[in-house]
Write an enzyme that holds these catalytic residues in place. Structure first.
Site, mmCIF file in Angstrom:
data_model
loop_
_atom_site.group_PDB
_atom_site.id
_atom_site.type_symbol
_atom_site.label_atom_id
_atom_site.label_comp_id
_atom_site.label_asym_id
_atom_site.label_seq_id
_atom_site.Cartn_x
_atom_site.Cartn_y
_atom_site.Cartn_z
ATOM 1 N N CYS A 110 9.063 -3.338 -6.661
ATOM 2 C CA CYS A 110 8.685 -4.517 -7.438
ATOM 3 C C CYS A 110 9.486 -4.655 -8.725
ATOM 4 O O CYS A 110 9.687 -5.755 -9.214
ATOM 5 C CB CYS A 110 7.198 -4.464 -7.755
ATOM 6 S SG CYS A 110 6.752 -2.980 -8.673
ATOM 7 N N GLU A 166 -1.300 -6.185 -9.279
ATOM 8 C CA GLU A 166 0.098 -5.812 -9.530
ATOM 9 C C GLU A 166 0.924 -6.486 -8.439
ATOM 10 O O GLU A 166 0.930 -6.030 -7.291
ATOM 11 C CB GLU A 166 0.272 -4.293 -9.405
ATOM 12 C CG GLU A 166 -0.603 -3.483 -10.326
ATOM 13 C CD GLU A 166 -0.140 -3.561 -11.753
ATOM 14 O OE1 GLU A 166 1.067 -3.643 -11.993
ATOM 15 O OE2 GLU A 166 -1.011 -3.580 -12.631
ATOM 16 N N ASN A 176 5.386 0.073 -0.034
ATOM 17 C CA ASN A 176 6.695 0.540 -0.536
ATOM 18 C C ASN A 176 6.652 1.890 -1.249
ATOM 19 O O ASN A 176 7.592 2.674 -1.131
ATOM 20 C CB ASN A 176 7.387 -0.548 -1.366
ATOM 21 C CG ASN A 176 6.629 -0.936 -2.595
ATOM 22 O OD1 ASN A 176 5.436 -0.652 -2.731
ATOM 23 N ND2 ASN A 176 7.300 -1.597 -3.505
HETATM 24 P P1 NAD Z 1 1.287 -7.586 1.027
HETATM 25 O O1 NAD Z 1 0.698 -8.481 0.008
HETATM 26 O O2 NAD Z 1 1.799 -8.161 2.277
HETATM 27 O O3 NAD Z 1 0.233 -6.470 1.464
HETATM 28 C C1 NAD Z 1 -0.363 -5.598 0.524
HETATM 29 C C2 NAD Z 1 -1.718 -5.163 1.032
HETATM 30 O O4 NAD Z 1 -2.582 -6.291 1.075
HETATM 31 C C3 NAD Z 1 -1.697 -4.575 2.452
HETATM 32 O O5 NAD Z 1 -2.571 -3.460 2.484
HETATM 33 C C4 NAD Z 1 -2.248 -5.724 3.294
HETATM 34 O O6 NAD Z 1 -2.887 -5.286 4.465
HETATM 35 C C5 NAD Z 1 -3.249 -6.328 2.329
HETATM 36 N N1 NAD Z 1 -3.625 -7.705 2.618
HETATM 37 C C6 NAD Z 1 -2.890 -8.669 3.248
HETATM 38 N N2 NAD Z 1 -3.607 -9.815 3.336
HETATM 39 C C7 NAD Z 1 -4.796 -9.578 2.744
HETATM 40 C C8 NAD Z 1 -5.954 -10.372 2.509
HETATM 41 N N3 NAD Z 1 -6.029 -11.655 2.908
HETATM 42 N N4 NAD Z 1 -6.997 -9.820 1.870
HETATM 43 C C9 NAD Z 1 -6.942 -8.541 1.433
HETATM 44 N N5 NAD Z 1 -5.889 -7.727 1.650
HETATM 45 C C10 NAD Z 1 -4.814 -8.242 2.281
HETATM 46 O O7 NAD Z 1 2.430 -6.776 0.243
HETATM 47 P P2 NAD Z 1 3.447 -5.689 0.849
HETATM 48 O O8 NAD Z 1 4.413 -6.402 1.730
HETATM 49 O O9 NAD Z 1 2.680 -4.526 1.382
HETATM 50 O O10 NAD Z 1 4.180 -5.187 -0.474
HETATM 51 C C11 NAD Z 1 5.312 -5.799 -1.009
HETATM 52 C C12 NAD Z 1 4.938 -6.630 -2.205
HETATM 53 O O11 NAD Z 1 4.240 -5.816 -3.144
HETATM 54 C C13 NAD Z 1 6.140 -7.153 -2.953
HETATM 55 O O12 NAD Z 1 5.919 -8.480 -3.343
HETATM 56 C C14 NAD Z 1 6.219 -6.245 -4.178
HETATM 57 O O13 NAD Z 1 6.870 -6.812 -5.279
HETATM 58 C C15 NAD Z 1 4.778 -5.977 -4.439
HETATM 59 N N6 NAD Z 1 4.603 -4.748 -5.214
HETATM 60 C C16 NAD Z 1 4.219 -4.850 -6.521
HETATM 61 C C17 NAD Z 1 4.081 -3.705 -7.298
HETATM 62 C C18 NAD Z 1 3.658 -3.789 -8.731
HETATM 63 O O14 NAD Z 1 3.342 -2.754 -9.309
HETATM 64 N N7 NAD Z 1 3.640 -4.961 -9.348
HETATM 65 C C19 NAD Z 1 4.325 -2.451 -6.733
HETATM 66 C C20 NAD Z 1 4.706 -2.382 -5.397
HETATM 67 C C21 NAD Z 1 4.835 -3.552 -4.639
#
Ligand code: NAD
Length: 478
Positions: free
Chosen positions: A283, A249, A151
């Site tokens: 987020c 996060e 995002n």
């Molecule tokens: P996601 O968890 O689907 O993916 C994030 C990353 O994790 C990607 O690079 C993905 O390839 C990787 N990933 C997926 N499965 C994995 C595994 N088993 N092992 C290791 N890595 C793995 O999240 P998304 O859809 O990319 O992002 C959206 C989410 O992120 C929302 O829930 C949002 O709230 C959160 N977010 C949080 C913050 C914060 O600062 N708290 C900031 C931005 C987004």
């Protein structure tokens, strides 16, 4: 937009191709933008080994030298700002204005973290013994794995890399498979500086393969992850055998509380801004509204008008938009399903409420739902789209109780003219951040962290910086 391109992993300052490639599409029109590597297991190993090999010499440099590299990269980012903003917009779908903010914020963040070079401090502690000195040293952890969401894909590189590098760690970044191109463009800029080989590495691929290899690796000293709660939980399990330190996060379900004495015009504008920024895919975005009964009708009318006025579409094809598409078909389906479920449970659509007819992009109408209650999934689960569910409350006490009764605890906001209500909310809202009379958007000198399932540890500012260090206490008896 640059021409279609194939990208390569960036390992020890060399671009390394993978046999398998992943297609990357523009979410506004489904066009193919480029192909990135699906890194092999050996390539992940090579990236971690390169980071390990480089780390001791990197940490041995004075911090001010390390800062110089961050500043050089910041300059490269600024020099290429417009091109990078177009790439981010094409790949992720955010409007160009926001992509420009993201690029500039990234450069500023690199500079901000560079400024810590002369401010990193240990402590000298008082001893119980005669003639003894106790020193608390702050040391780098070693090799950091940075796993990114899609995002704010460009900013998140800096949010992980800058504190890691300034404190003497090296890093391997894995961008999201949805938005990896901007990360490789960043790597190209890094390659134009003389940053020592192995200090910054990028491998791309899916989460289940490359993400899992990185986060289950014994050679990683800190996993800095931003993404969903589900993935965060999987990463904790992967890290468990190695007891790897985690910085997580995760998701949010930010409540926005509007009290009867609020400036309703300000509240409607700020909550709209917070809900449509990046098409609701942030987020910390306002995800649920609790409005005091006395002003509920007028507030709902105002926010529905401001949400309905949102201009949205394909950000590279149309001018002056407020909002682009959602990231992919699955995100669009999820938002549509959640709205349908909510209306089936009695929520009323005040504006929007449907998939938008906008060609091949993943567009959803800016939507306001009234008559929601806390049993509804839409008031409990992260929507991550331009939909605002609203619930009426009697008073601040009820609003705080409902706000806190959530699995998430990232951000929250309150609109009121009462100092007493603001102070009560600050004390009683169980969240990592609270915004009073303003939209949700954190400062780099703050600390972005969540309670409950929103994460472990946090990012930004002094407290975020020190997450990338461990303490070493030395007792000297002379
Ligand atoms: P996601 O968890 O689907 O993916 C994030 C990353 O994790 C990607 O690079 C993905 O390839 C990787 N990933 C997926 N499965 C994995 C595994 N088993 N092992 C290791 N890595 C793995 O999240 P998304 O859809 O990319 O992002 C959206 C989410 O992120 C929302 O829930 C949002 O709230 C959160 N977010 C949080 C913050 C914060 O600062 N708290 C900031 C931005 C987004």
């Amino acid at each position: 937009m640059p021409e279609l391109n194939d990208y390569q992993n960036f390992i020890a300052n060399a671009f390394v191709p993978s046999e398998q490639l992943i297609d990357v599409h523009n979410p506004a029109n489904a066009k193919l933008l480029g192909r990135v590597p699906q890194a092999s297991h050996d390539q992940v190993e090579a990236a971690i080994a390169a980071a390990r090999q480089a780390q001791k010499a990197w940490a041995a440099r004075p911090a001010i030298e390390r800062a110089g590299y961050l500043r050089a990269i910041a300059t490269k980012v600024r020099d290429n700002a417009e091109r990078l903003a177009h790439i981010i917009t094409a790949e992720q779908g955010k409007v160009l204005g926001l992509a420009r903010v993201e690029v500039n914020f990234t450069a500023d963040y690199l500079d901000y973290m560079a400024e810590w070079a002369r401010r990193l401090e240990g402590e000298v502690l008082t001893s119980d013994r005669v003639g003894e000195s106790i020193f608390l040293l702050r040391k780098p952890l070693g090799v950091v794995a940075g796993v990114l969401p899609w995002n704010f894909p460009f900013f998140l590189i800096a949010r992980k890399m800058a504190p890691a590098l300034i404190t003497g760690n090296t890093i391997v970044i894995k961008p999201s498979e949805e938005t990896p191109i901007n990360c490789f463009e960043f790597a190209r800029l890094v390659a134009e500086t003389d940053l020592p080989a192995g200090v910054f590495n990028v491998v791309s691929g899916t989460g289940a393969t490359v993400g899992h290899s990185l986060t289950s690796h014994a050679g990683v000293d800190l996993i800095s992850f931003t993404g969903s709660v589900d993935t965060g939980s999987r990463i904790m399990a992967a890290a468990a055998p190695n007891i790897t330190k985690l910085n997580l996060e995760l998701g949010g379900k930010a409540p926005a509380i509007v009290l009867a004495d609020a400036d309703l015009d300000l509240a409607a504008k700020a909550i709209t801004a917070s809900r449509i920024i990046n098409t609701g895919q942030v987020c910390n975005c306002a995800e649920r509204v609790y409005v005091q009964r006395k002003v509920a009708d007028s507030f709902i009318e105002q926010i529905a008008a401001s949400m309905a006025a949102t201009r949205y579409g394909d950000p590279l094809a149309e001018q002056d938009l407020d909002m682009g598409p959602l990231i992919n078909q699955a995100a669009l389906d999820k938002v549509a399903r959640m709205v349908k479920t909510a209306t089936g449970q009695g929520a009323q659509v005040i504006t929007g409420g449907a998939v938008a007819d906008k060609g091949q992009g993943f567009h959803y109408q800016p939507t306001v739902l009234a008559g929601c209650n806390s049993d509804m999934e839409i008031m409990r689960e992260e929507i991550f789209g331009p939909v605002l569910p609203i619930q009426i409350v009697e008073d601040l006490d009820e609003a705080i109780a409902l706000a806190n009764a959530s699995e998430y605890g990232l951000t929250s906001s309150l609109y009121t003219r009462s100092l007493s209500a603001a102070m009560q909310a600050s004390n009683r809202l169980d969240f990592g951040e609270t915004y009073i009379n303003r939209e949700n958007f954190e400062a780099m000198q703050g600390f972005h962290a969540g309670t409950r399932k929103s994460g472990i540890g946090g990012a930004d500012g002094k407290h975020g910086l020190y997450e990338y260090t461990h303490t070493h206490v030395v007792y000297i008896q002379i």
